[in-house]
Design a protein around this motif. Structure first.
Motif, PDB file in Angstrom:
ATOM      1  N   LYS A 130     -19.299  -5.673   6.727  1.00  0.00           N
ATOM      2  CA  LYS A 130     -18.562  -6.040   5.511  1.00  0.00           C
ATOM      3  C   LYS A 130     -17.535  -4.977   5.143  1.00  0.00           C
ATOM      4  O   LYS A 130     -17.731  -3.787   5.375  1.00  0.00           O
ATOM      5  CB  LYS A 130     -19.545  -6.258   4.365  1.00  0.00           C
ATOM      6  CG  LYS A 130     -20.546  -7.373   4.684  1.00  0.00           C
ATOM      7  CD  LYS A 130     -21.419  -7.747   3.507  1.00  0.00           C
ATOM      8  CE  LYS A 130     -22.385  -8.870   3.910  1.00  0.00           C
ATOM      9  NZ  LYS A 130     -23.108  -9.445   2.796  1.00  0.00           N
ATOM     10  N   SER A 131     -16.439  -5.424   4.562  1.00  0.00           N
ATOM     11  CA  SER A 131     -15.367  -4.518   4.155  1.00  0.00           C
ATOM     12  C   SER A 131     -15.717  -3.895   2.803  1.00  0.00           C
ATOM     13  O   SER A 131     -16.129  -4.599   1.870  1.00  0.00           O
ATOM     14  CB  SER A 131     -14.051  -5.296   4.052  1.00  0.00           C
ATOM     15  OG  SER A 131     -13.034  -4.490   3.503  1.00  0.00           O
ATOM     16  N   ILE A 132     -15.544  -2.567   2.694  1.00  0.00           N
ATOM     17  CA  ILE A 132     -15.814  -1.849   1.441  1.00  0.00           C
ATOM     18  C   ILE A 132     -14.483  -1.385   0.868  1.00  0.00           C
ATOM     19  O   ILE A 132     -13.696  -0.710   1.544  1.00  0.00           O
ATOM     20  CB  ILE A 132     -16.739  -0.629   1.680  1.00  0.00           C
ATOM     21  CG1 ILE A 132     -17.986  -1.032   2.487  1.00  0.00           C
ATOM     22  CG2 ILE A 132     -17.121   0.007   0.352  1.00  0.00           C
ATOM     23  CD1 ILE A 132     -18.861  -2.057   1.809  1.00  0.00           C
ATOM     24  N   ARG A 133     -14.205  -1.737  -0.385  1.00  0.00           N
ATOM     25  CA  ARG A 133     -12.949  -1.370  -1.043  1.00  0.00           C
ATOM     26  C   ARG A 133     -13.249  -0.692  -2.373  1.00  0.00           C
ATOM     27  O   ARG A 133     -14.393  -0.681  -2.839  1.00  0.00           O
ATOM     28  CB  ARG A 133     -12.092  -2.626  -1.291  1.00  0.00           C
ATOM     29  CG  ARG A 133     -11.880  -3.499  -0.054  1.00  0.00           C
ATOM     30  CD  ARG A 133     -10.971  -2.875   0.979  1.00  0.00           C
ATOM     31  NE  ARG A 133      -9.602  -2.743   0.505  1.00  0.00           N
ATOM     32  CZ  ARG A 133      -8.704  -3.732   0.511  1.00  0.00           C
ATOM     33  NH1 ARG A 133      -9.057  -4.950   0.946  1.00  0.00           N
ATOM     34  NH2 ARG A 133      -7.477  -3.526   0.093  1.00  0.00           N
ATOM     35  N   ARG A 134     -12.205  -0.117  -2.975  1.00  0.00           N
ATOM     36  CA  ARG A 134     -12.374   0.618  -4.223  1.00  0.00           C
ATOM     37  C   ARG A 134     -11.403   0.123  -5.285  1.00  0.00           C
ATOM     38  O   ARG A 134     -10.189   0.054  -5.065  1.00  0.00           O
ATOM     39  CB  ARG A 134     -12.147   2.111  -3.972  1.00  0.00           C
ATOM     40  CG  ARG A 134     -12.392   3.045  -5.185  1.00  0.00           C
ATOM     41  CD  ARG A 134     -13.773   2.874  -5.740  1.00  0.00           C
ATOM     42  NE  ARG A 134     -14.298   4.032  -6.433  1.00  0.00           N
ATOM     43  CZ  ARG A 134     -14.626   4.078  -7.716  1.00  0.00           C
ATOM     44  NH1 ARG A 134     -14.429   3.020  -8.488  1.00  0.00           N
ATOM     45  NH2 ARG A 134     -15.185   5.152  -8.232  1.00  0.00           N
ATOM     46  N   LEU A 135     -11.934  -0.251  -6.448  1.00  0.00           N
ATOM     47  CA  LEU A 135     -11.117  -0.602  -7.602  1.00  0.00           C
ATOM     48  C   LEU A 135     -10.966   0.662  -8.448  1.00  0.00           C
ATOM     49  O   LEU A 135     -11.950   1.204  -8.932  1.00  0.00           O
ATOM     50  CB  LEU A 135     -11.786  -1.711  -8.423  1.00  0.00           C
ATOM     51  CG  LEU A 135     -11.145  -2.077  -9.767  1.00  0.00           C
ATOM     52  CD1 LEU A 135      -9.716  -2.570  -9.572  1.00  0.00           C
ATOM     53  CD2 LEU A 135     -11.984  -3.116 -10.499  1.00  0.00           C
ATOM     54  N   TRP A 136      -9.736   1.123  -8.607  1.00  0.00           N
ATOM     55  CA  TRP A 136      -9.476   2.394  -9.293  1.00  0.00           C
ATOM     56  C   TRP A 136      -8.683   2.112 -10.565  1.00  0.00           C
ATOM     57  O   TRP A 136      -7.521   1.734 -10.521  1.00  0.00           O
ATOM     58  CB  TRP A 136      -8.694   3.324  -8.371  1.00  0.00           C
ATOM     59  CG  TRP A 136      -8.675   4.738  -8.824  1.00  0.00           C
ATOM     60  CD1 TRP A 136      -7.700   5.374  -9.523  1.00  0.00           C
ATOM     61  CD2 TRP A 136      -9.700   5.719  -8.591  1.00  0.00           C
ATOM     62  NE1 TRP A 136      -8.034   6.681  -9.752  1.00  0.00           N
ATOM     63  CE2 TRP A 136      -9.256   6.925  -9.193  1.00  0.00           C
ATOM     64  CE3 TRP A 136     -10.942   5.693  -7.955  1.00  0.00           C
ATOM     65  CZ2 TRP A 136     -10.023   8.088  -9.155  1.00  0.00           C
ATOM     66  CZ3 TRP A 136     -11.690   6.853  -7.922  1.00  0.00           C
ATOM     67  CH2 TRP A 136     -11.239   8.029  -8.509  1.00  0.00           C
ATOM     68  N   LEU A 137      -9.322   2.280 -11.716  1.00  0.00           N
ATOM     69  CA  LEU A 137      -8.694   1.943 -12.994  1.00  0.00           C
ATOM     70  C   LEU A 137      -8.399   3.193 -13.808  1.00  0.00           C
ATOM     71  O   LEU A 137      -9.251   4.072 -13.940  1.00  0.00           O
ATOM     72  CB  LEU A 137      -9.607   1.017 -13.805  1.00  0.00           C
ATOM     73  CG  LEU A 137      -9.963  -0.333 -13.166  1.00  0.00           C
ATOM     74  CD1 LEU A 137     -10.916  -1.108 -14.067  1.00  0.00           C
ATOM     75  CD2 LEU A 137      -8.704  -1.144 -12.895  1.00  0.00           C
ATOM     76  N   GLN A 138      -7.178   3.253 -14.368  1.00  0.00           N
ATOM     77  CA  GLN A 138      -6.810   4.354 -15.258  1.00  0.00           C
ATOM     78  C   GLN A 138      -7.008   3.967 -16.725  1.00  0.00           C
ATOM     79  O   GLN A 138      -7.140   4.836 -17.579  1.00  0.00           O
ATOM     80  CB  GLN A 138      -5.349   4.755 -15.031  1.00  0.00           C
ATOM     81  CG  GLN A 138      -5.064   5.295 -13.638  1.00  0.00           C
ATOM     82  CD  GLN A 138      -5.600   6.697 -13.415  1.00  0.00           C
ATOM     83  OE1 GLN A 138      -6.290   7.241 -14.252  1.00  0.00           O
ATOM     84  NE2 GLN A 138      -5.299   7.267 -12.262  1.00  0.00           N
ATOM     85  N   SER A 139      -7.004   2.671 -17.005  1.00  0.00           N
ATOM     86  CA  SER A 139      -7.303   2.193 -18.356  1.00  0.00           C
ATOM     87  C   SER A 139      -7.922   0.811 -18.247  1.00  0.00           C
ATOM     88  O   SER A 139      -7.910   0.187 -17.184  1.00  0.00           O
ATOM     89  CB  SER A 139      -6.039   2.155 -19.227  1.00  0.00           C
ATOM     90  OG  SER A 139      -5.203   1.075 -18.863  1.00  0.00           O
ATOM     91  N   MET A 140      -8.478   0.327 -19.355  1.00  0.00           N
ATOM     92  CA  MET A 140      -9.212  -0.940 -19.336  1.00  0.00           C
ATOM     93  C   MET A 140      -8.435  -2.089 -19.947  1.00  0.00           C
ATOM     94  O   MET A 140      -9.022  -3.106 -20.324  1.00  0.00           O
ATOM     95  CB  MET A 140     -10.549  -0.767 -20.072  1.00  0.00           C
ATOM     96  CG  MET A 140     -11.562   0.090 -19.329  1.00  0.00           C
ATOM     97  SD  MET A 140     -11.990  -0.570 -17.708  1.00  0.00           S
ATOM     98  CE  MET A 140     -12.746  -2.119 -18.167  1.00  0.00           C
ATOM     99  N   THR A 141      -7.118  -1.950 -20.059  1.00  0.00           N
ATOM    100  CA  THR A 141      -6.327  -3.080 -20.533  1.00  0.00           C
ATOM    101  C   THR A 141      -6.311  -4.162 -19.454  1.00  0.00           C
ATOM    102  O   THR A 141      -6.505  -3.884 -18.270  1.00  0.00           O
ATOM    103  CB  THR A 141      -4.886  -2.652 -20.843  1.00  0.00           C
ATOM    104  OG1 THR A 141      -4.276  -2.180 -19.638  1.00  0.00           O
ATOM    105  CG2 THR A 141      -4.851  -1.542 -21.887  1.00  0.00           C
ATOM    106  N   LEU A 142      -6.060  -5.401 -19.869  1.00  0.00           N
ATOM    107  CA  LEU A 142      -6.034  -6.522 -18.930  1.00  0.00           C
ATOM    108  C   LEU A 142      -5.003  -6.288 -17.833  1.00  0.00           C
ATOM    109  O   LEU A 142      -5.273  -6.510 -16.651  1.00  0.00           O
ATOM    110  CB  LEU A 142      -5.724  -7.813 -19.689  1.00  0.00           C
ATOM    111  CG  LEU A 142      -5.723  -9.110 -18.853  1.00  0.00           C
ATOM    112  CD1 LEU A 142      -7.107  -9.387 -18.280  1.00  0.00           C
ATOM    113  CD2 LEU A 142      -5.244 -10.284 -19.710  1.00  0.00           C
ATOM    114  N   ASN A 143      -3.827  -5.798 -18.221  1.00  0.00           N
ATOM    115  CA  ASN A 143      -2.755  -5.557 -17.242  1.00  0.00           C
ATOM    116  C   ASN A 143      -3.168  -4.490 -16.228  1.00  0.00           C
ATOM    117  O   ASN A 143      -2.907  -4.615 -15.032  1.00  0.00           O
ATOM    118  CB  ASN A 143      -1.481  -5.129 -17.974  1.00  0.00           C
ATOM    119  CG  ASN A 143      -0.325  -4.923 -17.023  1.00  0.00           C
ATOM    120  OD1 ASN A 143       0.094  -5.831 -16.317  1.00  0.00           O
ATOM    121  ND2 ASN A 143       0.187  -3.702 -16.986  1.00  0.00           N
TER     122      ASN A 143
END
Length: 475
Positions: A130-143
């Motif tokens: 399975k492919s492993i990826r990373r979601l990297w967020l700087q803020s929690m706004t919808l955009n």
């Protein structure tokens, strides 16, 4: 094409991610599921390094003879209080229709560790392809979430962060287990069981407190005197303080300074010699500037919130986390950087436009109308890629607050003020140094007046502010 499983760090973040994904989702007790995506969550740490006795039963007994314990591989175990959620996640990870697994935990070292420990413990041959990826967020706004989902990082990019997280976790275990057992065995050598906890962080911190307390108890108070004089000149009155012009720092007396007199007789003698006598006055003037402070990282935010409002570090972190997750008003707070990326000026411009509609709107409007952002484009104290690690400095997002608690509002105001202030010019002061010499004794008068508030205007300072009493002009 199979489904993508996204694992967030907590349920509230999972719910926010679902809002940013296309299609309808069905909510179950442990996850959300749509046509192409499954979104589930940890509840903080679900898996941690196990106890020594899980490596070898002989470690059940605490004795100096089997120390140090240095395992070739650290065993992982599921935390009992969150076992139900771990079991649900492990089933989702192993599902045949899931071909991509995304780490959506907090974008930092600890979030990396939470996800990788879950993945490692749930790992089977069915997970291998399975492919492993990373979601990297700087803020929690919808955009921001939508942008993050469109720009998932490869797992290979996160290897150094994973290594750092594992190193910290394993170092905590090695020092905590071995040092605690060693100290406990030593302190229990005459009988009984005197558990003596020791940790990589807690013990050095405790040492700092103990040393400081020892210094406090060893301190011997000493009396000293200061001479303050009133000078009168044709209706003008100002004050000066006696100074020793020959003073040099003494390593054996760190409390000495040029204003202190250590013998009462000397203080009385100087006072009697100078009382009612004329003074020769010399005065110098110099302008100085003060640049705005840098943006907040977590440590400086905690330190200043404690100084201004008495908030503990833990309380400030909780408030900042709420502003980030629940209210979506600030960027990621667990950062050690005080700069922004060099390509972030457009986002700063958008935040400035939004801030025109809030409490400090006049300063946001001034920053826009006078082109302060453009003037700061090459300011390395503000935009500097070399000063950014995992995250950039804490700044407001493009959202504006609705209802905040009083403590939340205070933290948010601090962050907005600092964000606006760093864009403003330096504050300019007019400094005066007046020396009055009476019978070869020197009295010093110093004062400072704010001429151009610059960034200090954001904090309410106005021209002319200063210690006016010390700056009365002489005829």
């Amino acid at each position: 094409m199979g489904k993508t499983l996204i694992i967030a760090e907590k349920p509230s973040v999972a719910a926010d991610i679902v809002k940013a994904l296309p299609g309808k989702f069905t909510k179950s007790k442990t996850h959300f599921e749509g046509g192409d995506y499954i979104v589930s969550y940890a509840v903080g740490h679900l898996v941690s390094i196990g106890f020594p006795e899980e490596i070898d039963p002989k470690f059940q007994k605490w004795t100096l003879d089997n120390l140090p314990i240095l395992p070739e591989e650290f065993p992982l175990s599921v935390l009992p209080n969150t076992k139900t959620q771990y079991n649900a996640l492990s089933k989702l990870i192993r599902r045949k229709d899931v071909d991509t697994i995304v780490n959506g935990c907090d974008a930092g070292r600890e979030g990396e560790l939470i996800f990788k420990y879950i993945l490692k413990h749930a790992y089977t041959r069915s997970v291998a392809g399975k492919s492993i990826r990373r979601l990297w967020l700087q803020s929690m706004t919808l955009n921001s979430i939508q942008t993050g989902l469109q720009n998932l990082r490869e797992n290979e990019e996160m290897q150094t962060l994973e290594d750092t997280a594992l190193c910290r976790s394993e170092a905590d275990w090695l020092i905590g287990i071995n040092a605690t057992r060693a100290l406990t065995c030593y302190n229990s050598r005459h009988g009984g069981f005197r558990k003596t906890p020791c940790g990589r962080v807690q013990t050095p911190t405790l040492s700092l407190l103990v040393k400081r307390e020892a210094e406090r108890r060893a301190f011997v108070p000493s009396d000293y005197w200061e001479l303050h004089a009133d000078f009168h000149c044709e209706g003008a009155v100002y004050q000066g303080i006696w100074i020793d012009t020959d003073f040099k720092k003494d390593p054996d007396n760190p409390h000495a300074n040029k204003k202190r007199i250590w013998e009462e007789k000397q203080a009385v003698a100087i006072a009697e010699k100078c009382l009612g006598k004329e003074a020769a006055v010399e005065e110098t003037h110099k302008d100085s500037s003060q640049t705005p402070p840098q943006l907040y990282d977590l440590t400086t935010l905690q330190r200043e919130a404690n100084s201004r409002f008495g908030f503990s570090a833990k309380n400030t972190l909780g408030l900042a986390q709420a502003l980030y997750e629940r209210h979506k008003l600030i960027t990621y707070p667990r950062t050690d950087s005080r700069c922004l990326p060099e390509d972030y000026s457009e986002s700063v411009h958008n935040v400035l436009k939004r801030q025109q509609g809030w409490q400090y709107g006049e300063f946001a409007a001034e920053a826009l109308s006078k082109g302060y952002l453009k003037k700061n484009q090459k300011n390395k104290r503000l935009f500097n890629n070399k000063k950014i690690s995992d995250h950039f400095a804490i700044i407001p997002t493009s959202g504006l607050p609705g209802t905040l608690s009083e403590p939340e509002l205070k933290i948010y105001q601090m962050i907005v003020q600092r964000f606006l202030a760093i864009l403003f010019p330096a504050a300019i002061f007019h400094n005066t140094r007046r020396v009055s010499i009476v019978e070869q004794e020197t009295f010093l008068t110093e004062g400072k007046i704010l001429v151009e508030p610059g960034w200090k205007a954001v904090y309410g300072s106005k021209p002319g502010a200063g210690d006016a009493k010390t700056l009365v002009a002489l005829p």
